[in-house]
Write a protein that holds these residues in place. Structure first.
Motif, short mmCIF file in Angstrom:
data_model
loop_
_atom_site.label_atom_id
_atom_site.label_comp_id
_atom_site.label_asym_id
_atom_site.label_seq_id
_atom_site.Cartn_x
_atom_site.Cartn_y
_atom_site.Cartn_z
N LEU A 32 -20.18 -0.82 -0.99
CA LEU A 32 -20.61 -1.42 -1.84
C LEU A 32 -22.22 -0.51 -1.59
CD1 LEU A 32 -20.03 -4.94 -2.29
CD2 LEU A 32 -18.92 -3.00 -3.72
N PRO A 33 -23.01 -0.35 -2.71
CA PRO A 33 -24.26 -0.07 -2.47
C PRO A 33 -24.98 -1.17 -1.59
CG PRO A 33 -23.87 0.40 -4.78
CD PRO A 33 -22.50 -0.33 -4.05
N THR A 34 -25.92 -0.88 -0.76
CA THR A 34 -26.26 -1.68 0.26
C THR A 34 -26.98 -2.95 -0.41
OG1 THR A 34 -26.88 -0.12 1.80
CG2 THR A 34 -28.09 -2.10 2.15
N ARG A 35 -27.80 -2.82 -1.66
CA ARG A 35 -28.31 -3.91 -2.10
C ARG A 35 -27.36 -4.96 -2.64
NH1 ARG A 35 -30.09 -3.37 -8.17
NH2 ARG A 35 -28.60 -2.03 -9.31
N PHE A 36 -26.25 -4.51 -3.10
CA PHE A 36 -25.06 -5.46 -3.67
C PHE A 36 -24.30 -6.06 -2.35
CE2 PHE A 36 -24.83 -2.43 -7.10
CZ PHE A 36 -25.54 -3.27 -8.16
N ALA A 37 -24.11 -5.31 -1.36
CA ALA A 37 -23.83 -5.99 -0.15
C ALA A 37 -24.68 -6.96 0.52
CB ALA A 37 -23.52 -4.85 0.92
N ILE A 38 -26.04 -6.80 0.38
CA ILE A 38 -26.89 -7.87 0.78
C ILE A 38 -26.85 -9.02 -0.18
CG2 ILE A 38 -29.32 -8.43 1.06
CD1 ILE A 38 -29.97 -5.49 1.86
N ARG B 42 -22.92 -19.74 5.00
CA ARG B 42 -23.28 -19.26 6.38
C ARG B 42 -22.56 -18.05 6.89
NH1 ARG B 42 -24.26 -24.24 10.25
NH2 ARG B 42 -25.95 -24.84 8.36
N ARG B 43 -21.30 -18.08 6.70
CA ARG B 43 -20.64 -17.02 7.31
C ARG B 43 -20.96 -15.68 6.80
NH1 ARG B 43 -14.13 -15.47 6.16
NH2 ARG B 43 -14.18 -13.77 7.93
N TRP B 44 -21.45 -15.67 5.28
CA TRP B 44 -21.69 -14.30 4.85
C TRP B 44 -23.08 -13.88 5.19
CZ3 TRP B 44 -18.44 -11.24 1.97
CH2 TRP B 44 -17.31 -11.49 1.57
N ARG B 45 -23.93 -15.03 5.70
CA ARG B 45 -25.43 -14.69 5.74
C ARG B 45 -25.63 -13.40 6.41
NH1 ARG B 45 -28.53 -19.68 7.81
NH2 ARG B 45 -27.56 -20.22 5.84
N HIS B 46 -25.24 -13.07 7.34
CA HIS B 46 -25.71 -11.66 8.17
C HIS B 46 -24.32 -10.48 8.18
CE1 HIS B 46 -29.30 -13.56 9.42
NE2 HIS B 46 -28.35 -14.73 10.12
N LEU B 47 -23.36 -10.90 7.29
CA LEU B 47 -22.17 -10.05 7.31
C LEU B 47 -22.55 -8.71 7.11
CD1 LEU B 47 -19.26 -10.77 8.38
CD2 LEU B 47 -18.65 -10.78 5.71
N ARG C 83 -33.14 -5.50 9.77
CA ARG C 83 -32.19 -6.52 9.81
C ARG C 83 -30.89 -6.01 10.16
NH1 ARG C 83 -33.08 -8.56 4.14
NH2 ARG C 83 -31.31 -10.19 4.64
N TYR C 84 -30.79 -4.53 10.17
CA TYR C 84 -29.33 -3.87 10.42
C TYR C 84 -28.98 -4.19 11.95
CZ TYR C 84 -25.64 -0.51 10.00
OH TYR C 84 -24.53 0.11 10.07
N ARG C 85 -27.90 -4.60 12.14
CA ARG C 85 -27.47 -4.88 13.74
C ARG C 85 -26.50 -3.96 14.24
NH1 ARG C 85 -26.57 -11.26 13.55
NH2 ARG C 85 -24.68 -10.54 12.65
N ALA C 86 -25.66 -3.45 13.49
CA ALA C 86 -24.58 -2.27 13.79
C ALA C 86 -24.92 -1.37 14.89
CB ALA C 86 -23.72 -1.80 12.90
N PRO C 87 -24.36 -1.24 16.05
CA PRO C 87 -24.90 -0.07 17.10
C PRO C 87 -24.48 1.32 16.54
CG PRO C 87 -23.06 -1.41 18.01
CD PRO C 87 -23.37 -2.23 16.45
N LYS C 88 -23.27 1.31 15.85
CA LYS C 88 -22.75 2.56 15.30
C LYS C 88 -22.69 2.63 13.85
CE LYS C 88 -20.19 6.27 15.26
NZ LYS C 88 -20.73 7.66 15.46
N LEU D 203 -9.73 -13.48 5.61
CA LEU D 203 -10.01 -12.01 6.28
C LEU D 203 -10.77 -11.90 7.26
CD1 LEU D 203 -10.16 -9.84 3.01
CD2 LEU D 203 -8.20 -10.12 4.48
N HIS D 204 -10.50 -11.12 8.40
CA HIS D 204 -11.53 -11.00 9.64
C HIS D 204 -12.82 -10.38 9.09
CE1 HIS D 204 -12.69 -9.67 13.45
NE2 HIS D 204 -12.02 -10.61 14.05
N ASP D 205 -13.77 -10.56 9.93
CA ASP D 205 -15.14 -10.06 9.54
C ASP D 205 -14.95 -8.47 9.50
OD1 ASP D 205 -16.07 -12.68 9.61
OD2 ASP D 205 -17.52 -12.40 11.26
N ASP D 206 -14.17 -7.76 10.41
CA ASP D 206 -14.10 -6.37 10.31
C ASP D 206 -13.71 -5.72 8.98
OD1 ASP D 206 -14.97 -6.37 12.85
OD2 ASP D 206 -13.10 -6.08 14.08
N ILE D 207 -12.66 -6.51 8.47
CA ILE D 207 -12.21 -6.21 7.07
C ILE D 207 -13.19 -6.49 5.94
CG2 ILE D 207 -10.47 -6.49 5.32
CD1 ILE D 207 -9.22 -5.30 8.02
N LEU D 208 -13.76 -7.55 6.17
CA LEU D 208 -15.00 -7.76 5.14
C LEU D 208 -16.09 -7.00 5.15
CD1 LEU D 208 -15.26 -11.73 5.38
CD2 LEU D 208 -14.06 -10.25 3.51
N GLN D 209 -16.30 -6.38 6.47
CA GLN D 209 -17.49 -5.58 6.88
C GLN D 209 -16.99 -4.20 6.19
OE1 GLN D 209 -18.01 -6.02 10.72
NE2 GLN D 209 -19.41 -7.76 10.58
#
Length: 469
Positions: free
Chosen positions: A47-53, A60-65, A90-95, A35-41
């Motif tokens: 999910l509650p953020t702590r489970f997503a983290i 390595r691919r999932w490290r900052h997803l 650590r949150y990087r999304a601009p939107k 799956l593309h990163d957009d779909i995984l995100q």
């Protein structure tokens, strides 16, 4: 020997069922990885953020997803303030599409351990500001903190489309000190807020495209004037233990959900209303004396304002008061209903009111009955009133806590006898008709509908059936 060889081979390679499970797990893993990163995100955003983290440990691919997801949720999982600050760093999304946080769960941990109270409030301000800086569209704040004031910067925001705000139980006032500007806001829900007429007027004036408003257990309102909100079509009000009567001026709303309190909510202008859900809450019964005159006047006036409504839901307490009014030979307004829902158990305490509503609804096409409702008027207080006024129910009907299969069938017969235009009955009897009794009721349906064209739909926890006469 051959069998021993097969057993040895299976022991070495695993049983066929285990190998099959391994293959399925591997294929599922490959599918997720493809799956593309957009779909995984998008998936992680639900999910509650702590489970997503936690998924950052997968590879390595999932490290900052997780840090590019469009949603952050800190509610129910109780992180401390330091952890939240670290996550936001650590949150990087601009939107950001959605931000949900409950400060109440934090008060019992890190916030209480700090000596400086201003730091506690500054944390909450900084979290809200972070969401605002990312142009958040859906903001949910559960601010269980004494003497917390909503920061002015939140009242001026062009990106918000949905806002849910719950303050500490009636200890905080929602009093914007600036002109509110929520030019994109379509849905606003306020919970446990002390809000004055002036404050709600300020808020509404800054919401030009507001479509839905919920005021849940909000005190201090005396007049709610929505006449200058032409896009506002849905209004929900729940009022328990409110000391002030309220007037509602809402000429544009189409859908009203109103659970009233001890004090009336006068429907001054609801001229565009097409759908309504009504009930009352009765908490204060002094000396076991139910104030029937007061509640009867309030309920009948509510019905009069709903004469042109096509879809109406009535709660158990309203039906009990209407039943008492019927015994007292009080006139009811005629209704233009096409669909009626009864949120009540079937009992002698509601039958008379139901029959009168059915008789006064000559265009009714659909009837739904479902056992629901909260804070019911206790039966003993109704019985005390009846005894003191020489009134009696039809004793062929049982109490709401002693419903039998025969009574449900009798109720359906009564409905079919009372209404002439009905096309569909939906009976959600899952709360009190189970197992074999439900099967027997289903078998009765063809007999009930033999001489008419009414369809009866029965539903239970496990199945749903439809029978047509």
């Amino acid at each position: 020997m051959a069998d021993e060889g097969r057993a040895t081979a299976m022991a070495a390679t695993g049983s066929p069922s285990n190998r099959h499970s391994d293959i399925i797990a591997k294929e599922a893993g490959d599918l997720i990885s493809s799956l593309h990163d957009d779909i995984l995100q998008l998936i992680l955003s639900y999910l509650p953020t702590r489970f997503a983290i936690r998924t950052s440990a997968l590879s390595r691919r999932w490290r900052h997803l997780w840090s590019d997801t469009w949603s952050l949720t800190f509610y129910g999982d109780r992180p401390d303030a330091a952890s939240i600050n670290g996550i936001l760093d650590r949150y990087r999304a601009p939107k950001m599409m959605s931000f949900r946080i409950c400060s109440g769960s934090l008060c019992s941990r890190s916030l209480r351990s700090r000596a400086n109270r201003s730091d506690k409030l500054a944390d909450i301000d900084s979290w809200i500001n972070f969401a605002v800086s990312r142009n958040v569209e859906n903001l949910s704040l559960y601010l269980d903190k004494d003497e917390y004031d909503i920061p002015d910067f939140l009242y001026v925001n062009s990106s918000l489309k949905q806002l849910y705000l719950q303050l500490r139980y009636f200890t905080n006032d929602m009093n914007p000190k600036c002109s509110v500007s929520w030019i994109s806001l379509k849905t606003l829900s306020l919970y446990d807020c002390n809000i004055s007429d002036e404050s709600i007027a300020n808020i509404l004036s800054g919401c030009p495209v507001l479509e839905s408003l919920s005021l849940l257990f909000c005190n201090k309102l005396r007049v709610l004037d929505l006449s200058k909100s032409p896009h506002l079509l849905t209004l929900e009000i729940k009022r328990y233990c409110v000391t002030e009567p309220t007037q509602l001026v809402a000429p544009h709303i189409r859908c009203l959900r109103l659970r009233n309190s001890e004090k009336p909510c006068a429907l001054v202008d609801v001229s565009s209303l097409s759908q309504a859900e009504l009930d009352i809450a009765v908490f204060k019964i002094v000396d076991n004396k139910l104030d029937v005159d007061f509640h009867q006047t309030m309920v009948v006036k509510m019905l009069e304002k709903c004469q042109n409504v096509e879809k109406l839901t009535l709660g158990a307490n309203i039906l009990k008061i209407l039943s008492l009014a019927e015994l007292r030979v009080v006139s009811f307004p005629k209704l233009k209903l096409k669909a009626l829902t009864l949120d009540t158990m079937i009992s002698r305490y509601v039958i008379a009111g139901i029959v009168r509503v059915l008789q006064n609804s000559p265009d009714l096409k659909k009837l739904t009955i479902q056992p629901m409702g909260t804070y019911p008027i206790p039966e003993k207080h109704i019985d005390i009133y009846l005894d003191s006024h020489g009134l009696n129910w039809d004793q062929s009907w049982s109490s709401e806590f002693d419903v039998e299969l025969k009574q449900v069938a009798s109720f359906m017969q009564l409905v079919l006898k009372t209404t002439k235009t009905l096309e569909l009955i939906v009976a959600r009897v899952k709360g009190y008709i189970k197992g074999r009794c439900f099967v027997e009721l289903r078998q009765m349906v063809p007999m009930l509908t033999r001489n008419n064209n009414v369809s009866i739909v029965l539903s239970s926890r496990k199945k749903r059936c439809r029978a047509t006469g």
